[in-house]
Design a protein around this motif. Structure first.
Motif, PDB file in Angstrom:
ATOM      1  N   UNK A 160       0.886  -1.398  -0.062  1.00 27.99           N
ATOM      2  CA  UNK A 160      -0.074  -0.092   0.097  1.00 27.99           C
ATOM      3  C   UNK A 160       0.856   1.195   0.031  1.00 27.99           C
ATOM      4  N   UNK A 161       0.738   2.208  -1.140  1.00 33.07           N
ATOM      5  CA  UNK A 161       1.469   3.137  -1.046  1.00 33.07           C
ATOM      6  C   UNK A 161       0.876   4.310  -0.297  1.00 33.07           C
ATOM      7  N   UNK A 162       1.240   4.987   0.680  1.00 38.79           N
ATOM      8  CA  UNK A 162       0.475   5.865   1.436  1.00 38.79           C
ATOM      9  C   UNK A 162      -0.163   5.564   2.703  1.00 38.79           C
ATOM     10  N   UNK A 181       0.692  -6.237  12.804  1.00 37.24           N
ATOM     11  CA  UNK A 181       1.917  -6.744  12.582  1.00 37.24           C
ATOM     12  C   UNK A 181       2.274  -6.178  11.030  1.00 37.24           C
ATOM     13  N   UNK A 182       1.548  -5.027  10.656  1.00 41.45           N
ATOM     14  CA  UNK A 182       1.690  -4.359   9.239  1.00 41.45           C
ATOM     15  C   UNK A 182       2.934  -3.705   9.314  1.00 41.45           C
ATOM     16  N   UNK A 183       4.275  -4.031   8.468  1.00 41.41           N
ATOM     17  CA  UNK A 183       5.337  -3.026   8.489  1.00 41.41           C
ATOM     18  C   UNK A 183       4.950  -1.682   7.722  1.00 41.41           C
ATOM     19  N   UNK A 184       5.864  -0.564   8.190  1.00 38.78           N
ATOM     20  CA  UNK A 184       5.743   0.594   7.472  1.00 38.78           C
ATOM     21  C   UNK A 184       6.902   1.178   6.724  1.00 38.78           C
ATOM     22  N   UNK A 234       2.982  -1.110   4.233  1.00 38.57           N
ATOM     23  CA  UNK A 234       2.553   0.425   3.822  1.00 38.57           C
ATOM     24  C   UNK A 234       3.955   0.979   3.730  1.00 38.57           C
ATOM     25  N   UNK A 235       3.821   1.772   2.463  1.00 38.44           N
ATOM     26  CA  UNK A 235       4.979   2.703   2.075  1.00 38.44           C
ATOM     27  C   UNK A 235       4.602   4.143   2.519  1.00 38.44           C
ATOM     28  N   UNK A 236       4.975   4.922   3.471  1.00 41.92           N
ATOM     29  CA  UNK A 236       4.890   6.125   3.863  1.00 41.92           C
ATOM     30  C   UNK A 236       5.983   7.015   4.170  1.00 41.92           C
ATOM     31  N   UNK A 237       6.325   8.012   3.600  1.00 44.56           N
ATOM     32  CA  UNK A 237       7.551   8.771   4.005  1.00 44.56           C
ATOM     33  C   UNK A 237       7.305   9.786   5.148  1.00 44.56           C
TER      34      UNK A 237
END
Ligand code: FAD
Length: 348
Positions: A6-8, A106-109, A29-32
């Protein structure tokens, strides 16, 4: 390889991640930006959206909202929610509560800004992650959507059909004077007052021009509201968003799918972006868990269509001078119709 990247990590990205995790999919999830993430928003979460959050196991702190009030210079109309309360909740609090729930599952970011991806027959690669599906939840000006729509196969992006509108928000330290979301209407703009704490209200302005930082000058177009806030200390910086309308041709590009504001947005006029996004997240996770990503386009239209049509109708009315000046009087004099419309939005 994981199932879903998931981007965002805004509310809709995190809700999608939570839904996917609950459905047994492996998700990252990718979130800067670091939690808590702020954003220009009216921060009114409608009753149906409060229920959707609870179904995810998310119960953020906020201020109960009992309905909607429309106000113009001479009229006022109140409509109470008929099935449960809404919630006025700071964006930072909402995003942090969703991030906490995702972490508990357990969702990594990944602290990454995703600017591109490679799509293959069996997977997508982005930010050094291989996933069966990539979900773009990167907001109104989605980078992933821009990449998809810039692709030769996608054709030209749809042209915006109406004059652009913009949002601005700021908080004031003052005790809420009502437990309704108060919507002040002038011929060209709207101001939303949302109680978010016992001593804080959020003000969101919807405007035909980008706001700049001069919030007080924009607020002065709403004299009754300006008088209410006179002398109240500011409790946040000014944030802007827009143009709000984003017409998007489709939501499914093979293994890359769009959700939330990234999947298309009309206007904040009816204050249901979060609720619609949560419904889209649920629909999307269901399609991915069933291994039927192509079904998401139809599911998206089903959950987003009613809100889109109502917002489009209200926007159109606001642009017809004869109708626009009669909206609040009509709401005041035909309270049943106003209540039915408010509850249609609130419970959708
Ligand atoms: C002025 C205004 C008032 C509003 N009022 C209300 C209201 O009262 N009630 C309501 O329900 N809705 C309201 N909305 C709508 C609501 O704010 C949005 O619908 C909601 O924020 C959508 O959430 P999202 O997660 O899709 O996007 P966002 O909240 O924008 O989150 C997107 C996330 O993606 C991240 N991101 C961006 N680019 C990248 C990238 N390249 N790589 C990785 N991550 C990236 C961002 O950092 C961000 O965290 C309002 C909107 C506006 C503009």
């Amino acid at each position: 390889m994981i199932d879903v990247l998931v981007v965002g990590g805004g509310p809709v990205g995190l809700a999608t991640a939570i839904r996917c995790a609950l459905a047994g999919l492996s998700v990252t999830v990718a979130e800067p930006r670091g939690t808590p993430i702020d954003k220009a928003c009216g921060e009114g979460v409608m009753p149906a959206a409060v229920r959707r959050l609870a179904a995810l196991g998310v119960k953020p702190d906020g201020h109960p909202l009992r309905g909607i009030r429309y106000v113009d210079e001479r009229h006022q109309a109140d409509a109470r929610f008929t099935r449960g309360d809404g919630l006025g909740v700071r964006r930072t609090v909402l995003q942090a509560a969703l991030a906490e729930r995702a972490a508990a599952l357990g969702v990594p970011v990944l602290p990454a800004r995703v600017t591109g991806f490679e799509q293959h027959a069996s997977h997508v690669t982005a930010a050094d992650v291989e996933a069966r599906y990539l979900v773009a939840a990167d907001g109104l000006h989605s980078t992933i959507r821009r990449v998809l729509e810039g692709g030769a196969a996608a054709g030209a992006a749809p042209r915006p059909r109406a004059a652009p509108r913009y949002g601005l928000r700021r908080h004031y330290r003052v005790a809420p004077w009502t437990d309704l979301v108060e919507v002040h209407l002038t011929p060209r703009a709207e101001a939303y007052v949302t109680p978010v704490a016992p001593d804080v209200v959020g003000i969101a302005l919807l405007l035909p021009r980008p706001g700049g930082d001069d919030f007080a000058a924009r607020l002065s177009a709403f004299p009754a509201l300006s008088r209410r806030l006179d002398g109240a200390p500011c409790a946040s910086d000014v944030r802007g968003a827009g143009p709000m309308r984003q017409d998007v041709r489709r939501r499914v590009y093979g293994r890359v799918l769009l959700v939330g504001d990234a999947s298309g947005y009309l206007d904040a006029l009816t204050g249901e972006g979060i609720g619609v996004g949560l419904a889209q997240a649920e629909a999307l996770a269901g399609c991915l868990a069933a291994g039927r990503p192509a079904d998401y386009e139809k599911a998206w239209r089903k959950v987003s269509g009613p809100a889109w049509r109502l917002t489009a109708g209200l926007l159109w009315s606001r642009n017809q001078p004869l109708i626009a000046s009669r909206l609040v009087p009509a709401a005041q004099y035909v309270p049943r119709l106003f209540s039915a419309l408010v509850n249609h939005v609130a419970q959708a």
